[in-house]
Design a protein around this motif. Structure first.
Motif, PDB file in Angstrom:
ATOM      1  N   VAL A   1       0.834  -1.199   0.000  1.00 27.10           N
ATOM      2  CA  VAL A   1       0.000   0.000   0.000  1.00 27.10           C
ATOM      3  C   VAL A   1       0.872   1.253   0.000  1.00 27.10           C
ATOM      4  CG1 VAL A   1      -1.637   1.340   1.371  1.00 27.10           C
ATOM      5  CG2 VAL A   1      -1.979  -1.113   1.075  1.00 27.10           C
TER       6      VAL A   1
ATOM      7  N   LEU B   1       0.737   4.095  -2.805  1.00 35.28           N
ATOM      8  CA  LEU B   1       0.335   5.475  -2.538  1.00 35.28           C
ATOM      9  C   LEU B   1       1.394   6.449  -3.034  1.00 35.28           C
ATOM     10  CD1 LEU B   1      -1.246   5.215   1.038  1.00 35.28           C
ATOM     11  CD2 LEU B   1      -2.332   4.932  -1.188  1.00 35.28           C
TER      12      LEU B   1
ATOM     13  N   PHE C   1       1.110   6.698  -6.694  1.00 34.62           N
ATOM     14  CA  PHE C   1      -0.008   7.574  -7.065  1.00 34.62           C
ATOM     15  C   PHE C   1       0.405   9.038  -6.948  1.00 34.62           C
ATOM     16  CE2 PHE C   1      -3.874   5.398  -8.076  1.00 34.62           C
ATOM     17  CZ  PHE C   1      -3.706   4.124  -7.589  1.00 34.62           C
TER      18      PHE C   1
ATOM     19  N   PHE D   1       0.087  10.175 -10.568  1.00 36.50           N
ATOM     20  CA  PHE D   1      -1.272  10.661 -10.826  1.00 36.50           C
ATOM     21  C   PHE D   1      -1.632  11.889  -9.997  1.00 36.50           C
ATOM     22  CE2 PHE D   1      -1.518   5.930 -11.391  1.00 36.50           C
ATOM     23  CZ  PHE D   1      -1.425   5.963 -12.775  1.00 36.50           C
ATOM     24  N   GLY D   2      -0.637  12.482  -9.324  1.00 40.02           N
ATOM     25  CA  GLY D   2      -0.881  13.757  -8.652  1.00 40.02           C
ATOM     26  C   GLY D   2      -1.753  13.689  -7.411  1.00 40.02           C
ATOM     27  N   SER D   3      -1.822  12.549  -6.750  1.00 36.18           N
ATOM     28  CA  SER D   3      -2.559  12.498  -5.483  1.00 36.18           C
ATOM     29  C   SER D   3      -1.718  13.154  -4.383  1.00 36.18           C
ATOM     30  CB  SER D   3      -2.890  11.056  -5.115  1.00 36.18           C
ATOM     31  OG  SER D   3      -1.695  10.316  -4.965  1.00 36.18           O
ATOM     32  N   HIS D   4      -2.318  13.322  -3.205  1.00 32.90           N
ATOM     33  CA  HIS D   4      -1.649  14.098  -2.142  1.00 32.90           C
ATOM     34  C   HIS D   4      -1.539  13.322  -0.841  1.00 32.90           C
ATOM     35  CE1 HIS D   4      -1.401  17.641  -4.540  1.00 32.90           C
ATOM     36  NE2 HIS D   4      -2.692  17.606  -4.799  1.00 32.90           N
ATOM     37  N   PHE D   5      -1.050  12.087  -0.912  1.00 28.37           N
ATOM     38  CA  PHE D   5      -0.912  11.338   0.343  1.00 28.37           C
ATOM     39  C   PHE D   5       0.230  11.882   1.186  1.00 28.37           C
ATOM     40  CE2 PHE D   5      -3.162   8.335  -2.329  1.00 28.37           C
ATOM     41  CZ  PHE D   5      -4.180   7.975  -1.470  1.00 28.37           C
TER      42      PHE D   5
END
Lengths: 646, 206
Positions: free
Chosen positions: A242, A246, A249, A253-257
């Motif tokens: 995971v 993350l 990503f 894909f520009g996520s903000h974790f």
């Protein structure tokens, strides 16, 4: 992307590596073609599902990775030997520093141990193979492909440079642009799939495939340690899966974790990483404990002292391993209350570990000790590991940790536990079970040279680092000033590092020397062993391991049989036909598709990743529709293999 | 890899071969790993749920109607999946096929409404890059959705094998394992329903 960005350019070391890689490839291809070995390679190795051969392939890969990680280490030590050296620039140093850590843990220590587990555990429990032989091959190929993907970063695209911990935001797109960090993410992700599958495979194997009469509390200690390790793998590796996903990503894909924007939380990565990372430490140390237990018992000619205490202490360690992760970042703002809790759990781990140390000592007490090389490594382990353990308890005290953290004291501590624990065990186990794998022992005299060179080199290398750390030398630096006064101890440390390198070369020479000159074993019992793997009539067990599945009556069954003079002789009427799984090329092909998938993601080429993904799913579907129930080995063939006179 | 057949007539078909028994046990253990995987995603989501940056709050966009439809479809599909295995135990291939195809239909329906909901959120200005909270939402719920998608393909493949080969110890073990997987996704959804949607809406609307 242009070609000059695709290949790493501009450094003579890298060009040298390019040339040597090409030459090695050409050499291998030439050898395989000239001696017509392609078919042999495919049928005997690439398609095998035999746990012994897969184990050997794991170990060979691990030794290669030990070489790679070791060269990284020596490059770093060369740079640090004198103050303000110009051998490596900071970026290059950071890359080598990152790949050294990642390779040594993920692609050296783990596969080395998993390789030995593969070779030994089914034999120790009296089984003919693992529960899922096909899946075992998938595990190997995903590990191998992950390792290769990670390693090519060095010449294609550039290596990761954010450290093996890859803390955010350092590992983000902004601070680590380019494919380097993606290699880390996808190399580990693909290899991690294999590790999880190994965890399930061996847990079921140990639970369900044991010979009749072998209850849980009659299992050899190495099998027990493998069982506990597999449980840790099953619960720890999904966390890594995971965490890596993350971060992927975030990068793709520009996520903000874990990013600074969008209210992401960089400390979340540190927590997830060490929630896996600390159990990982025990994944690489528990099998080592198991091996030392076997070796010390064998060469003390005594049953292991405190067998049940050994097991319970391992189970405790496994439980604790999930409750101490914060001690990796006491200084990163957790606060006094949280730090205190994790201080206490960390120190508590010292108790079951101490129990084990005393059990080994009591096993030797009044035993007839034989100083063979595996035993030397085990004795060396006890002394050096205790030094690592004691400094570990020092670091566990959160308040005191503020003094040591981020210094070479810490670096020295974890090398004392990981090298004296895991690496010593890998060497000890390799030498101990070498006759099981290849039919002859490694030369003992050369082996003793390796032991002393390595152990002295190891202490010369890392003991000064404790003092450098106490003197304030920070870790993760590529150079230091003349005025700091750290030069002499660093030079000493580098000398020790090169001694370890020489020891490794002597070990490799020993493999060659023994291959040429060692006396071939005539029985299966090379060391006067105690457990079932030594009970096979031939030195190297046949592919079906046991012509007749043994019936176990207690701990150290084979040893007690020998003592009573009641070792069973096989007769022709004991032999029945044997069911075995068929070889398959699909795991190898699936691994190749994983490579395409990973490579596509590394460079952000989605078409390539999708192509690889379709290939992986295609091989899964193919396997699902393939109904292969294996085959039977006829009684005549078994009788012939076992050389039973009619 | 021993191939010992047990001959107790009361043993369900899927447990009759050694391979079947081993595979079922191995799959249970795999589900243990899946629990660790989803637990990590839930923990991540919980930590990030209020970190909405400049984007909308999660509960602001959640809609009861879509949620209830999805929940109803998936929970029913778990029930029909159970009926399918029940028919398999009675050696009724037709019943097994019928209930499994209904299960797949309900699963597809669930996916349709989930995708609609995601598109709606994106239309309202909340996507994976909007904020940490929305990243957590899309990856947690999306991972569940990806599992359902994989499950639909997997069950379809297994049903083709049942149609070709009938019910054997091998095919029935495969059906049984897919049913375990399907029920597991149902359980995960119950946690998503509670921890993501209910809590999100309660937190938002008070």
């Amino acid at each position: 992307m242009k070609w000059d960005e695709f290949f790493v350019t501009g450094d003579p070391l890298i060009y040298g590596a390019d040339v040597s890689i090409v030459l090695t490839m050409v050499g291998i291809l030439f050898y395989l073609t000239k001696y017509k070995k392609w078919k042999w390679l495919w049928t005997e190795w690439l398609t095998t599902v035999d746990h012994k051969k897969l184990g050997i392939m794991y170990i060979v890969s691990a030794v290669l990775m030990l070489f790679r990680g070791g060269v990284d280490a020596l490059l770093m030590r060369t740079q640090l030997a004198i103050p303000e050296a110009k051998f490596l620039d900071s970026q290059h140093y950071n890359e080598i520093f990152t790949t050294h850590g990642t390779i040594m843990i993920i692609f050296m220590a783990m596969p080395f141990l998993i390789g030995l587990i593969n070779v030994v555990v089914p034999l120790q429990i009296g089984a003919r193979d693992v529960a899922y032989p096909y899946l075992n091959a998938v595990s190997f190929w995903t590990f191998f492909i992950g390792a290769m993907l990670f390693n090519i970063s060095f010449v294609i695209g550039g290596s990761p440079s954010a450290g093996w911990t890859s803390y955010m935001p350092l590992a983000s797109n902004e601070l680590s642009p380019g494919p380097g960090q993606n290699y880390y993410l996808w190399g580990l992700q693909i290899a991690g799939i294999g590790t999880l599958l190994t965890g399930i495979n061996f847990l079921v194997t140990i639970l369900k495939m044991r010979a009749p009469g072998m209850t849980l509390f009659r299992m050899p200690m190495f099998t027990w340690s493998s069982l506990v390790t597999m449980v840790i793998i099953i619960f720890a590796f999904p966390i890594l899966t995971v965490a890596l996903a993350l971060m992927s990503f975030d990068r793709l894909f520009g996520s903000h974790f874990f990013t600074l924007q969008g209210e992401g939380m960089d400390m979340l990565w540190a927590n997830l990483f060490w929630l896996w990372g600390h159990p990982e430490v025990y994944i690489v140390i528990l099998p080592a404990f198991g091996m030392f237990s076997e070796i010390i018992s064998t060469f003390s000619k005594k049953t292991l002292f405190g067998y049940k205490a050994m097991i319970w202490s391992m189970l405790l360690i496994a439980g604790y391993s999930f409750m101490v992760w914060v001690h990796h970042f006491f200084t990163m703002g957790s606060g006094a209350a949280v730090n205190s809790v994790f201080s206490i759990t960390t120190m508590a781990i010292g108790i079951p570990t101490g129990v084990k140390i005393f059990n080994w000592l009591f096993t030797m007490y009044r035993g007839k000790i034989q100083f063979t090389t595996p035993m030397l490594w085990s004795l060396g382990f006890i002394v050096n590991f205790v030094i690592g353990g004691v400094t570990g308890v020092m670091l566990a005290m959160a308040a005191a940790d503020y003094q040591y953290h981020n210094t070479y004291f810490l670096v020295s501590h974890f090398h004392y536990v990981l090298i004296a624990g895991t690496v010593f065990a890998c060497f000890a186990g390799l030498i101990y079970w070498y006759p099981k794998m290849f039919g002859y022992k490694l030369n003992e005299r050369i082996g003793k040279w390796v032991f002393w060179l390595f152990t002295i080199g190891f202490n010369v290398c890392f003991m000064p680092q404790y003092f450098l750390g106490l003197d304030g030398m920070p870790r993760r630096v590529y150079t230091y000033s003349e005025e700091s006064g750290w030069g002499p101890l660093n030079m000493l440390s580098t000398v020790g590092g090169f001694m370890m390198g020489i020891a490794f070369l002597v070990l490799v020479y020993n493999m060659y020397y023994s291959f040429r000159f060692a006396k071939r074993e005539t029985t299966g019992d090379a060391w006067d062993g105690r457990t079932l793997e030594w009970s096979t009539p031939s030195a190297m067990p046949p592919f079906y391991n046991f012509a007749k599945i043994p019936e176990v009556t207690g701990l150290d069954h084979f040893w007690r049989q020998k003592q009573a003079g009641k070792v069973e002789k096989l007769t022709a009427k004991d032999i029945k036909k044997i069911h075995m799984p068929s070889n398959s090329g699909v795991p190898f092909i699936m691994g190749s598709f994983f490579f395409i998938l990973g490579f596509g993601f590394v460079f952000g080429w989605m078409w390539m990743a999708i192509l690889g993904g379709i290939g992986v799913i295609g091989t899964l579907i193919y396997r699902s529709f393939e109904y292969d129930d294996g085959y039977y080995v006829s009684e005549e063939e078994v009788i012939e293999t076992e050389k039973i006179s009619k | 890899m021993a191939h010992v057949e047990t001959h107790d007539p009361n043993t369900p078909l899927e447990y009759r071969s050694e391979t079947g028994r081993l595979n079922i046990l191995g799959f249970w253990i795999f589900l243990g790993a899946e629990i660790a995987l989803f637990a990590t995603l839930f923990a991540t989501y919980m930590v990030l749920t209020h970190r909405i940056a400049d984007g909308p709050a999660l509960g602001e966009l959640f809609e009861v109607k879509s949620l209830l439809i999805q929940t109803f479809l998936l929970l029913t599909s778990s029930f029909t999946c159970g009926l399918a295995v029940h028919e398999m135990r009675r050696h009724n291939v037709k019943g097994l096929m019928l209930w499994m195809i209904i299960t797949l239909g309900l699963g597809l329906g669930f996916l349709y409404f989930e995708i609609q909901e995601f598109l709606h959120f994106i239309h309202e200005g909340a996507n994976i890059g909007t904020s940490a909270a929305w990243s957590g939402f899309f990856v947690l719920v999306g991972t569940h959705g990806a599992h359902v998608t994989f499950g639909i393909f997997w069950v379809t493949m297994v049903l083709i094998q049942v149609a070709k080969r009938g019910l054997t110890p091998a095919t029935s073990a495969k059906v049984f394992i897919t049913s375990l997987y399907w029920h597991f996704l149902d359980v995960v959804w119950i946690f998503i329903f509670t921890a993501v949607y209910l809590m999100g809406m309660v937190m938002h609307h008070g």
